[in-house]
Design a protein around this motif. Sequence first.
Motif, PDB file in Angstrom:
ATOM      1  N   SER A   1      12.536   5.179 -11.456  1.00  0.00           N
ATOM      2  CA  SER A   1      11.228   5.552 -12.010  1.00  0.00           C
ATOM      3  C   SER A   1      11.399   6.410 -13.249  1.00  0.00           C
ATOM      4  CB  SER A   1      10.407   6.327 -10.965  1.00  0.00           C
ATOM      5  OG  SER A   1      10.152   5.531  -9.841  1.00  0.00           O
ATOM      6  N   TYR A   2      12.257   7.426 -13.150  1.00  0.00           N
ATOM      7  CA  TYR A   2      12.450   8.328 -14.290  1.00  0.00           C
ATOM      8  C   TYR A   2      13.117   7.597 -15.468  1.00  0.00           C
ATOM      9  CZ  TYR A   2      10.983  12.518 -11.761  1.00  0.00           C
ATOM     10  OH  TYR A   2      10.239  13.459 -11.115  1.00  0.00           O
ATOM     11  N   LEU A   3      14.047   6.745 -15.170  1.00  0.00           N
ATOM     12  CA  LEU A   3      14.701   5.983 -16.230  1.00  0.00           C
ATOM     13  C   LEU A   3      13.720   5.033 -16.893  1.00  0.00           C
ATOM     14  CD1 LEU A   3      17.173   5.133 -17.877  1.00  0.00           C
ATOM     15  CD2 LEU A   3      17.777   3.559 -15.981  1.00  0.00           C
ATOM     16  N   GLY A   4      12.874   4.372 -16.073  1.00  0.00           N
ATOM     17  CA  GLY A   4      11.887   3.453 -16.636  1.00  0.00           C
ATOM     18  C   GLY A   4      10.938   4.164 -17.556  1.00  0.00           C
ATOM     19  N   GLU A   5      10.477   5.356 -17.164  1.00  0.00           N
ATOM     20  CA  GLU A   5       9.552   6.111 -18.017  1.00  0.00           C
ATOM     21  C   GLU A   5      10.225   6.502 -19.330  1.00  0.00           C
ATOM     22  OE1 GLU A   5       7.718   9.474 -19.891  1.00  0.00           O
ATOM     23  OE2 GLU A   5       9.652   9.568 -18.818  1.00  0.00           O
ATOM     24  N   LEU A   6      11.509   6.873 -19.231  1.00  0.00           N
ATOM     25  CA  LEU A   6      12.236   7.241 -20.450  1.00  0.00           C
ATOM     26  C   LEU A   6      12.386   6.035 -21.387  1.00  0.00           C
ATOM     27  CD1 LEU A   6      13.928   9.277 -22.117  1.00  0.00           C
ATOM     28  CD2 LEU A   6      15.928   8.573 -20.729  1.00  0.00           C
ATOM     29  N   LEU A   7      12.698   4.885 -20.821  1.00  0.00           N
ATOM     30  CA  LEU A   7      12.888   3.681 -21.645  1.00  0.00           C
ATOM     31  C   LEU A   7      11.585   3.219 -22.269  1.00  0.00           C
ATOM     32  CD1 LEU A   7      15.408   1.677 -19.423  1.00  0.00           C
ATOM     33  CD2 LEU A   7      15.909   3.049 -21.463  1.00  0.00           C
ATOM     34  N   LEU A   8      10.441   3.453 -21.603  1.00  0.00           N
ATOM     35  CA  LEU A   8       9.156   3.104 -22.213  1.00  0.00           C
ATOM     36  C   LEU A   8       8.964   3.870 -23.524  1.00  0.00           C
ATOM     37  CD1 LEU A   8       6.554   2.913 -19.281  1.00  0.00           C
ATOM     38  CD2 LEU A   8       7.555   1.021 -20.577  1.00  0.00           C
ATOM     39  N   ARG A   9       9.532   5.059 -23.578  1.00  0.00           N
ATOM     40  CA  ARG A   9       9.369   5.880 -24.788  1.00  0.00           C
ATOM     41  C   ARG A   9      10.484   5.671 -25.812  1.00  0.00           C
ATOM     42  NH1 ARG A   9      10.198  10.830 -23.835  1.00  0.00           N
ATOM     43  NH2 ARG A   9      10.691  10.884 -21.598  1.00  0.00           N
ATOM     44  N   THR A  10      11.669   5.325 -25.314  1.00  0.00           N
ATOM     45  CA  THR A  10      12.827   5.247 -26.232  1.00  0.00           C
ATOM     46  C   THR A  10      13.381   3.843 -26.381  1.00  0.00           C
ATOM     47  OG1 THR A  10      14.380   5.716 -24.434  1.00  0.00           O
ATOM     48  CG2 THR A  10      13.444   7.609 -25.620  1.00  0.00           C
ATOM     49  N   GLY A  11      12.951   2.926 -25.483  1.00  0.00           N
ATOM     50  CA  GLY A  11      13.454   1.558 -25.529  1.00  0.00           C
ATOM     51  C   GLY A  11      14.776   1.431 -24.783  1.00  0.00           C
ATOM     52  N   PRO A  12      15.103   0.208 -24.305  1.00  0.00           N
ATOM     53  CA  PRO A  12      14.264  -1.002 -24.405  1.00  0.00           C
ATOM     54  C   PRO A  12      13.045  -0.936 -23.459  1.00  0.00           C
ATOM     55  CG  PRO A  12      16.219  -1.488 -23.149  1.00  0.00           C
ATOM     56  CD  PRO A  12      16.388  -0.071 -23.634  1.00  0.00           C
ATOM     57  N   VAL A  13      11.866  -1.259 -24.022  1.00  0.00           N
ATOM     58  CA  VAL A  13      10.596  -1.139 -23.279  1.00  0.00           C
ATOM     59  C   VAL A  13      10.528  -2.118 -22.112  1.00  0.00           C
ATOM     60  CG1 VAL A  13       8.105  -1.381 -23.453  1.00  0.00           C
ATOM     61  CG2 VAL A  13       9.399  -0.284 -25.311  1.00  0.00           C
ATOM     62  N   ASP A  14      10.965  -3.366 -22.333  1.00  0.00           N
ATOM     63  CA  ASP A  14      10.866  -4.361 -21.256  1.00  0.00           C
ATOM     64  C   ASP A  14      11.648  -3.920 -20.029  1.00  0.00           C
ATOM     65  OD1 ASP A  14       9.291  -5.884 -22.845  1.00  0.00           O
ATOM     66  OD2 ASP A  14      10.903  -7.227 -23.513  1.00  0.00           O
ATOM     67  N   GLU A  15      12.874  -3.384 -20.271  1.00  0.00           N
ATOM     68  CA  GLU A  15      13.659  -2.911 -19.123  1.00  0.00           C
ATOM     69  C   GLU A  15      12.946  -1.739 -18.439  1.00  0.00           C
ATOM     70  OE1 GLU A  15      18.010  -0.989 -17.930  1.00  0.00           O
ATOM     71  OE2 GLU A  15      17.514  -1.328 -20.040  1.00  0.00           O
ATOM     72  N   GLY A  16      12.345  -0.863 -19.232  1.00  0.00           N
ATOM     73  CA  GLY A  16      11.651   0.287 -18.668  1.00  0.00           C
ATOM     74  C   GLY A  16      10.480  -0.140 -17.786  1.00  0.00           C
ATOM     75  N   GLU A  17       9.694  -1.128 -18.306  1.00  0.00           N
ATOM     76  CA  GLU A  17       8.547  -1.596 -17.518  1.00  0.00           C
ATOM     77  C   GLU A  17       9.001  -2.282 -16.236  1.00  0.00           C
ATOM     78  OE1 GLU A  17       4.835  -4.705 -17.973  1.00  0.00           O
ATOM     79  OE2 GLU A  17       5.503  -3.612 -19.772  1.00  0.00           O
ATOM     80  N   ALA A  18      10.105  -3.058 -16.357  1.00  0.00           N
ATOM     81  CA  ALA A  18      10.614  -3.740 -15.165  1.00  0.00           C
ATOM     82  C   ALA A  18      11.062  -2.727 -14.103  1.00  0.00           C
ATOM     83  CB  ALA A  18      11.758  -4.661 -15.558  1.00  0.00           C
ATOM     84  N   LEU A  19      11.744  -1.689 -14.568  1.00  0.00           N
ATOM     85  CA  LEU A  19      12.192  -0.641 -13.623  1.00  0.00           C
ATOM     86  C   LEU A  19      10.994   0.032 -12.944  1.00  0.00           C
ATOM     87  CD1 LEU A  19      15.081   1.022 -15.687  1.00  0.00           C
ATOM     88  CD2 LEU A  19      15.317  -0.233 -13.524  1.00  0.00           C
ATOM     89  N   LEU A  20       9.958   0.293 -13.732  1.00  0.00           N
ATOM     90  CA  LEU A  20       8.779   0.944 -13.150  1.00  0.00           C
ATOM     91  C   LEU A  20       8.079   0.029 -12.141  1.00  0.00           C
ATOM     92  CD1 LEU A  20       7.283   2.774 -16.250  1.00  0.00           C
ATOM     93  CD2 LEU A  20       8.438   3.790 -14.283  1.00  0.00           C
ATOM     94  N   ARG A  21       7.967  -1.252 -12.466  1.00  0.00           N
ATOM     95  CA  ARG A  21       7.312  -2.176 -11.532  1.00  0.00           C
ATOM     96  C   ARG A  21       8.086  -2.258 -10.226  1.00  0.00           C
ATOM     97  NH1 ARG A  21       3.223  -5.322 -13.416  1.00  0.00           N
ATOM     98  NH2 ARG A  21       2.848  -5.257 -15.669  1.00  0.00           N
ATOM     99  N   ARG A  22       9.423  -2.310 -10.351  1.00  0.00           N
ATOM    100  CA  ARG A  22      10.234  -2.366  -9.132  1.00  0.00           C
ATOM    101  C   ARG A  22      10.085  -1.076  -8.317  1.00  0.00           C
ATOM    102  NH1 ARG A  22      16.407  -3.435 -10.136  1.00  0.00           N
ATOM    103  NH2 ARG A  22      16.291  -1.267 -10.830  1.00  0.00           N
ATOM    104  N   ALA A  23      10.103   0.053  -8.993  1.00  0.00           N
ATOM    105  CA  ALA A  23       9.974   1.325  -8.279  1.00  0.00           C
ATOM    106  C   ALA A  23       8.595   1.467  -7.635  1.00  0.00           C
ATOM    107  CB  ALA A  23      10.241   2.484  -9.241  1.00  0.00           C
ATOM    108  N   ALA A  24       7.554   1.030  -8.365  1.00  0.00           N
ATOM    109  CA  ALA A  24       6.193   1.105  -7.815  1.00  0.00           C
ATOM    110  C   ALA A  24       6.074   0.221  -6.575  1.00  0.00           C
ATOM    111  CB  ALA A  24       5.176   0.705  -8.875  1.00  0.00           C
ATOM    112  N   ALA A  25       6.711  -0.965  -6.653  1.00  0.00           N
ATOM    113  CA  ALA A  25       6.684  -1.867  -5.499  1.00  0.00           C
ATOM    114  C   ALA A  25       7.377  -1.236  -4.295  1.00  0.00           C
ATOM    115  CB  ALA A  25       7.335  -3.188  -5.862  1.00  0.00           C
ATOM    116  N   GLN A  26       8.333  -0.328  -4.557  1.00  0.00           N
ATOM    117  CA  GLN A  26       9.056   0.346  -3.481  1.00  0.00           C
ATOM    118  C   GLN A  26       8.351   1.622  -3.027  1.00  0.00           C
ATOM    119  OE1 GLN A  26      12.933   0.859  -5.229  1.00  0.00           O
ATOM    120  NE2 GLN A  26      13.557  -1.279  -4.818  1.00  0.00           N
ATOM    121  N   GLY A  27       7.164   1.908  -3.641  1.00  0.00           N
ATOM    122  CA  GLY A  27       6.371   3.035  -3.169  1.00  0.00           C
ATOM    123  C   GLY A  27       6.421   4.262  -4.023  1.00  0.00           C
TER     124      GLY A  27
END
Length: 716
Positions: free
Chosen positions: A634-660
């Motif tokens: 989750s923390y890495l995804g949020e960081l990547l949304l701001r610094t890139g790569p954005v797609d990887e960041g969003e994917a990480l966040l979606r996976r983490a959100a799916a895990q609760g």
Amino acid sequence: MGREPEDETGEERSVKASGSRSVAAGGDIGMVITGDNATVNSITGGTYNEPVIQARNIGNTSTGPQYTGDHFDFRGADFHDKVVAKETNYTETNYYGNVPAPADWRPVADVEPRQLGVSETLPIPGQPGIPPYVPRDCDEELEAKLAHGGLVLILGERYAGKSYTAWQGVRSLDGHVFYAPHHGEDLRDLLVALQGRTGKYVVWLDELTDHFGEGGLEPRLLGKLTGLGAVVLGTMNPDEYYRRRTRTGPGDRVVATARTVRLPREWTDAELRRLSQLDDPRAYPAYMWSGKEGAASYFAVGHLLFDEWQREGTRAEHPRGQMLVRAAVDLARCGVTGAVPVELLRQVQEQYGTEEQESFEDALAWATTSLFGVSGLLVRGEEADTWRAYGALVAEALRSDDLEPVLDGVWWLLLDAAASGAPIDRTAVLDAARAALHPRFEEGDAELMFAFADRVGGGESEGLLRRAADAGHVQATEAWAARLVDAGDEVTALRYLELAAEAGSVSAAREAGRLHRERAERWLRVAAESGDGEAAHQLGDLLGGGADPQESLRWYVKAVDAGYEAAATSLGRELINRNGRKDGEFWLRRGVALGDAQAALSLAVVLEDQRGRNAEAEELYRRAMAAGHPLASSYLGELLLRTGPVDEGEALLRRAAAQGSDEAAYWLWMRMVKSGDKPEANKWLVTAARLGHYYAKRHLGQLPGPDSDPPATVNE
């Protein structure tokens, strides 16, 4: 005696019999006249057809009545017109009656209670239909008045025991013989039966008013009977007696001459004691349950009232009334022997259900209506609007095997009402409950044991709770654990709490957790104070966020001082939280060096906030994620949304959100808001709030914030 010649009209005249003991008998005869100074005139046999058949005694001039002969005997003859019997010196008409000769009257010693109208009670195998006589307090008074002779009246209400008391009194008249005329019997025939005889007689006139009227008892007849040696014993309702004795009619004047004995329906304590000592299985129940209605009434009609309550017709006609009586009977079975307020009676009745066919008011009216001239099935108490069951119903219910046990709800209702101040003997109810419920306790009925334990105190309650808990009753397990905690036995309490928690009890789980925490803190403190670094570290973690904000920090320091390196991460985080960034970063790097994923995540968060250090933060997040830290993606995804790569960041966040992860869902909401996808944004905001994210719930108005109105109460 022969057939007369024809008279002046040419018609044949009837037979005429004359002489001192004239008799006309036999044949088909016209008018017959007997008389002429006769003392006994007899017309026997034959058929008499003429319009007038006269028999007269016209010449008896002896002084005083000739009761032995001054009567007319018409036995064995058939008459087809009127008969006139006339006696000149005795003004009353003479009758030949059916009273048996006094020699055939029964000696008083042989008189049976049934001959005086004593009713049989409910039959019991091996016992007589009528229980043995119980001496009444008025017996001696009655015997004394009977010995004096004349008319004696026993005054009492219906089923007060007048007939049985009279039987006892009659038996006290040694040497007397007994006769009981039927109601409506011509009492003048008694004079004929007793004339010219000597002896001692008892004439029993049950319900004296039924022996008044034509041919009944009147003053002259009473005087003649007593003059011939007869004691007249009768009964009468007290109200009837007091009404009549002031009047002037023939029967009323008889009543005024009587000597009276009062027999109350309610038995005295002395009479009840004598009843209780009677060697008869019916005696003690009558002693216990006859009440103010009296034991005589109990024996006479109690079983009839019980049958009236139980019969099928009652069930069809008064379904709620039958339940109402059941409620009153069960109250007595529960130890509530006195009358109870009508509202409590209603509450007990409703334990058996309601009945639309009949209202409570109609049921009460039916149940309190007097039956058999004695009582209703319910009896009014001394206090207004209070009622109880007629005692015999309770006794019969206790004796019967057919009546169902008292409902559990009735026991609990009564015990709770007693605890709330209702006029109920709680001790009596508890004793009755113990006796009734004991077999089910022995069978291991856990629900029953728990309910009863909740309403009884002391060791009995503890024993029942423990047994119910051991049987797996969840609420009993919780309650028993609480008592163990109060007693200081936390070890045993925890065992029961964990059993309840495993069975699904949330409160037991919470209490078990609290106890475990308290015990953990106590024992960790003991170990930490003895120099154990690991214990000091765990105690610091345990006390984080406690009342003393410095305490956890002190224990982390103790852990490090004791050489426990694993405490480095916790010490670093605590220092960061206290704005000790430089020292905090130092200890977090010590934790990273030890391979602690939490140290890597915490240090990455610190570095991310510092300009130019995002690359190092990203590398630390990836190390934490590789080590399996649940928040790292989750923390890495949020960081990547701001610094890139954005797609990887969003994917990480979606996976983490799916895990609760609530943080991942919240960051996705912010991402979608910036991209203009409002439906997608709203979905992630709702998801974050559902997962418990504070700011998501604030944004949706599900939590108050600094700008919200203060709560109305402290509890809110």
